[in-house]
Design a protein around this motif. Sequence first.
Motif, PDB file in Angstrom:
ATOM      1  N   HIS A 198     -15.444  -0.394 -25.639  1.00 21.02           N
ATOM      2  CA  HIS A 198     -14.200  -0.754 -26.486  1.00 21.02           C
ATOM      3  C   HIS A 198     -14.741  -1.329 -27.871  1.00 21.02           C
ATOM      4  N   SER A 202     -10.274  -0.966 -31.193  1.00 23.42           N
ATOM      5  CA  SER A 202     -10.737  -2.471 -30.905  1.00 23.42           C
ATOM      6  C   SER A 202     -12.163  -2.722 -31.283  1.00 23.42           C
ATOM      7  N   ARG A 244     -15.685  -3.406 -32.962  1.00 26.06           N
ATOM      8  CA  ARG A 244     -15.924  -4.913 -33.871  1.00 26.06           C
ATOM      9  C   ARG A 244     -17.447  -4.774 -34.493  1.00 26.06           C
TER      10      ARG A 244
END
Length: 857
Positions: free
Chosen positions: A56, A71, A73
Amino acid sequence: MTAYAPLTAVLGPTNTGKTHLAVERMMARSSGMIGLPLRLLAREIYDRVVKAKGVHAAALITGEEKIAPASARYFVCTVESMPLDMRVAFVAIDEVQLASDPDRGHVFTDRILHMRGTEETMLLGAATVEGLIRRLVPDADILQRERFSTLRYAGPAKITKLPRRSAIVAFSAESVYAIAELLRRQRGGAAVVLGALSPRTRNAQVALYQSGEVDYLVATDAIGMGLNMDVDHVAFAEITKFDGHRRRMLTPAELGQITGRAGRFRDDGTFGETSDVRPLEGEVVAALENHEFARLEKLSWRNSDLDLRSLDRLFASLRRPSPDPALERVRGAEDEKVLDILAADPDVRRYASTPRGVEMVWDACRIPDFRKITIDAHARLVRQILDHLMSPNARIPSDFMARQLDRLDRVEGDVDILSQRLAHVRTWAYVSHRTDWTEDAHLWRDRAREVEDRLSDALHERLTQRFVDRRTSALIRGLREDKELLAGVTPDGRVTVEGHDVGHLEGLKFVPDISGGALEARALRQAADRALRPEMNRRLGRLTKAEDDTLTITAEGRILDGETAVALMVAGDSLLKPGVKLIGGELGSAEARERAVRRIEAFVQGEIAAKLAPLLALPAAAAGGKVTGMARGIAHRLEEAGGCVARADVLTEVRALSPVERRQLRSLGVRIGEHVVFMPALTKPAAAGLASLLRATARGDGQAPFRPGPGLVSVPAEEGRAAGDYAAAGFHRCGPLAVRVDMLERLADLIREGRAAKDGHGFAMTADMTSILGCSVADLRGVLNALGYRRIQTGPDPEKAEGERWAMRVRKHRAPEPEPVKVDPDSPFAALAALARPAPEPAAARRRPRRARKARK
């Protein structure tokens, strides 16, 4: 451009850990993005980030694939697909020296000049770009890194002589496939890596290599861009490539990018060429070993601030001169060529009548040509897509997307066909990732991914089937690792080693299933030697305990256990004591083989004792004193000949036999016939066949035993066949025929009867004679001639026997006088020799009156 700090350029040759450093630094920040040169490499780094941060937290963005959870990054991208409006803490651009590439370089240059992280930016690449970075990005800190291991030139070598863990580099799919096929035949197989492979196929192929299932990798220069594999040696099968414009020699820097794959981390590597490539020049070798290459002088550049108000303004902005002499405006870019072609179409001009229309046209022109076909064909595909985008619906219809993917969703076909389908799927995967282009982007993105995965798996399977002999590879790996091989034998004799069929057992003989070359044969033999010894010892032990009724001797001298040949009769000590050689059995122990041979020898001697008992009785009778004098000599001659000798060969001994000696021979089953001295019991098929086989075995010249068909009493004589061969089978050669001896004596009886009817003056040829011999009249004439008769009267029909008369040509059994044998007068045999010598005829009897001789004539 906005300044962000710090900005570091990490430069150096391959195997310096630049990419590894950047990924570690990225994951140490709160967010980050890395741009990579290849979709394959992007997938590799993405998997690494997922493993460290979780699925994720990571995103993968390429032209044909987008995995971007909300989500996420950390964004792993191809350089062309890096989101330009995203702000992240860390940014890295890998392989920045590719900014000099005439096709893609302008994209790398744009990212070097404009992509920045809010906290840190890293530029990764070769030292050749250092001067241009200092000029174009003066605020960059330059960090030089040294290679972890050394690289040495190993010189040329044949492909089949390359060391294990080698990568062979070529620059076309045809060359890659040809080399892989050669390695399959000679070395068990190879994995292949091409830039056009999907990540799924490429990873599966690399796994073959990394696992050690194959020891060789055949690849294009795709391996030069950071793909991490355990390669010890790089060999160039070509040093020229077609770069999309022309065929040219690779530059030393390009060669260095590829040779750098040899040796990983602290392990040293080597490089060289295959034997059919011109050796690298000394200056090039030195540059590759020392990682010293010419500095880049220019980077490719194209204006990224495009004017989309009209097509003409777009063309003008694309062709804007570069702001710095170190930046060379790109010429002949693929997307610009497509735009040139489409701009000549009035309908496209109409589409581009508004800024939004110009933007749509330009976006469509930038669809990559994954199919690598002609520019005109690619332009037609772009136009087809553009027509849908400029329709009132402003979307590519779902039924159109379904038709394209359904047409490609087929896994049958060879490597080339599947590769072509994958290239087409990449186009529709690219389209589906433009969320504003299709009616249901997520649906078609997933559908394209499913089709690509199926085709990728099928392509991997075809590549493996075509270029990897998994059986040979498994055997070689097991032998190399000196591990215990898992072997088995099925009830029908099939042999498996490590789950692979390797051959079958025929009795004691291992028959390998060999479809390749010497390597496969050697691997199978070695694997069988180690894996089949217990089974072979078991079979030898079972043979040692075999009952006589399970063993048989064939007409060719093979010994069968049931229906399987296990041994072969060979020449031994004497005619009646042949040797035995196992057929196979080499994989068993010496002790087990010796016991099996002794058992088969005992069986053979038992067969000889049972079927040739009258013949074996001769030496026993001689040893026991049951035959004496000349009878003993004739018995010995019969034993040597297999029970049958021509009377002319023992004429002296026969004449010298006393009545007692004749009775001795008769008691042993010996018949002294008109033409042959033989043992009637040995003319039976079983005995005659075995005796004939024993003679052929003792002769050992490879000539097949003389074995007439069942029931035949005469057969045509064979050229080159010795008289002893016929005698051993109970036959005697008479001119054109070999005649069974008992029938020959019956013929002699008929001749005697015929002569008696004519008072001894000749005899008539009759049909009974041809019937007895089972032959034609012409063959009978040949037989009579061979027996010493001549025709004295012809009949009315030359095809029939009636009317013909024959008579003896010479005195019956007159044989050439043997050379006198010198006998020692003191020898105990001197008296016996004197008794055996017939008394001389009186001179008067030898002389014949001249009148009588004339009458005979």
